[in-house]
Design an enzyme around this catalytic site. Sequence first.
Site, PDB file in Angstrom:
ATOM      1  N   SER A 106       0.834  -1.193   0.000  1.00  0.00           N
ATOM      2  CA  SER A 106       0.000   0.000   0.000  1.00  0.00           C
ATOM      3  C   SER A 106       0.879   1.256   0.000  1.00  0.00           C
ATOM      4  CB  SER A 106      -0.957  -0.033   1.207  1.00  0.00           C
ATOM      5  OG  SER A 106      -1.981   0.912   1.062  1.00  0.00           O
ATOM      6  N   GLU A 196      -1.758  -2.768  -8.364  1.00  0.00           N
ATOM      7  CA  GLU A 196      -3.019  -2.937  -7.640  1.00  0.00           C
ATOM      8  C   GLU A 196      -3.385  -1.614  -7.006  1.00  0.00           C
ATOM      9  OE1 GLU A 196      -3.587  -2.946  -4.020  1.00  0.00           O
ATOM     10  OE2 GLU A 196      -1.592  -2.099  -3.768  1.00  0.00           O
ATOM     11  N   HIS A 258      -4.938  -5.218  -1.879  1.00  0.00           N
ATOM     12  CA  HIS A 258      -5.877  -4.924  -0.798  1.00  0.00           C
ATOM     13  C   HIS A 258      -7.033  -5.915  -0.852  1.00  0.00           C
ATOM     14  CE1 HIS A 258      -3.689  -1.105  -1.050  1.00  0.00           C
ATOM     15  NE2 HIS A 258      -4.118  -0.858   0.169  1.00  0.00           N
TER      16      HIS A 258
END
Length: 296
Positions: A106, A196, A258
């Site tokens: 992330s 992503e 995620h």
Amino acid sequence: MTGPGDTVALITPAGPVAAERIDGAVAALEAWGLTVKRFTGTRHPDIPYLADTDARRAEDFAAAWLDPAISAVISARGGYGTQRMLDLVDWSALRQAGPKIFTGSSDVTALHEAIATHLGLPTLFSPMPAGTFWDDDAAVRMRQVLFGADVTLTATEALVPGTASGTTVGGNLSLLTAGVGAAEHRRPDGGIALLEDIGEAPYRIDRMLTQLLRSGWFDGVTGVVLGSWTDCGDVRPVLVERLAPLGVPVLWGVQFGHRPGAATIPLGVGATIDAASLNVRVCGIPRHETGSRQHG
């Protein structure tokens, strides 16, 4: 890689983490036979979405890396703020200290890029033990790769056919785009790009991909592997339209990012993708000759 008996560090380079979640993360890592040292902030005195001041978070990261007993530095969670501390790290000192394993995902994508640029080391794009999507499946997968296993993943669909080999690179699309123009921005020539994101509308995904395309980031990429796009709406048509013209194989629906049960994937290592079999194979990270084992 690291293994049972090793000492690892737990850090918070971005957002704050509740004390009970840090305790849970430590317990999970200790259950693997690891000794855990905490380098975790609580909350910035004025900015509630940061774990601590930029200087303190940079100091904690550096202290964990410079500790000769530590073999791996593990991010507790993401959030926001990792980029803010990068210019406060003495990368030359970390380079002299030798290699470590580093894990996270992330917002922590910014540190993956920095470590690759400044230290030339592979890292692990992984779920985080105090993060929202940490669960038993994610823990099992992370443990296996942290301890040196290779990775084999399966896509749900080939958006563009073909086979490719190269060095894994990438992570969270938002962070990769936000890094354009910074010292850590690099073109992954000969790389297999892993991408992503979460909570980004299709038009924003379009904008970010377009920025990376215009900046030359995709020049020389040999293949693209797409992970989860949680809460991003119907983003598949945008990804096809933007990425298919690259003329390289593109795989959709690989289990990283995620999502529950997310895979841990080494970055900066050799990998192959085969659209016909929908397979992604990634080499594990070799054990670094650093850190100390503590046998009881």
